[in-house]
Motif scaffolding. Structure first.
Motif, PDB file in Angstrom:
ATOM      1  N   LEU A  18       0.780  -1.304  -0.068  1.00  0.00           N
ATOM      2  CA  LEU A  18       0.122  -0.010  -0.084  1.00  0.00           C
ATOM      3  C   LEU A  18       0.907   1.255  -0.040  1.00  0.00           C
ATOM      4  O   LEU A  18       1.745   1.456   0.995  1.00  0.00           O
ATOM      5  N   ARG A  46      -1.877  -1.184  -4.213  1.00  0.00           N
ATOM      6  CA  ARG A  46      -2.932  -0.147  -4.193  1.00  0.00           C
ATOM      7  C   ARG A  46      -2.182   1.232  -3.806  1.00  0.00           C
ATOM      8  O   ARG A  46      -1.149   1.002  -3.018  1.00  0.00           O
ATOM      9  N   ALA A  65      -4.606   0.199  -8.728  1.00  0.00           N
ATOM     10  CA  ALA A  65      -5.829   0.340  -7.794  1.00  0.00           C
ATOM     11  C   ALA A  65      -5.583   1.349  -7.221  1.00  0.00           C
ATOM     12  O   ALA A  65      -4.457   1.694  -6.325  1.00  0.00           O
ATOM     13  N   HIS A  66      -7.041   2.104  -6.532  1.00  0.00           N
ATOM     14  CA  HIS A  66      -7.024   3.392  -5.747  1.00  0.00           C
ATOM     15  C   HIS A  66      -7.845   2.765  -4.547  1.00  0.00           C
ATOM     16  O   HIS A  66      -9.073   2.170  -4.841  1.00  0.00           O
ATOM     17  N   ALA A  67      -7.212   3.120  -3.300  1.00  0.00           N
ATOM     18  CA  ALA A  67      -8.114   3.171  -2.019  1.00  0.00           C
ATOM     19  C   ALA A  67      -8.304   4.686  -1.555  1.00  0.00           C
ATOM     20  O   ALA A  67      -7.351   5.167  -0.889  1.00  0.00           O
TER      21      ALA A  67
END
Length: 80
Positions: A18, A46, A65-67
């Motif tokens: 992350l 992410r 991927a975006h969180a």
């Protein structure tokens, strides 16, 4: 080029990485090559940042991927 260390978990599941930053494009842009390289090596990657349209567009364009997370309320940002 392989990474100079091993991140493989014992159970064989994909390692999750992350990246977290503020939404300013100057903070996100330098992370993209690292995040893409790790993703291309098979890691689950992410990027956590605010839901700013520019940030989301950049991450989508990079295939990352975006969180999303909310920015703290201004009252929570004052020095104590």
């Amino acid at each position: 080029m392989p990474l100079p260390f091993s991140c493989e978990p014992a159970d064989g599941a994909a390692t999750r990485i992350l990246f977290s930053t503020v939404n300013d494009i100057g903070h996100i842009t330098p992370l993209v090559p690292y995040a893409r390289r790790l993703r291309d090596l098979g890691y689950e990657v992410r990027v956590a940042t605010s839901a700013d349209e520019g940030a989301v567009a950049m991450l989508q364009k990079a295939g990352l991927a975006h969180a999303p997370f909310d920015r703290p309320a201004p009252k929570n940002c004052k020095p104590s």
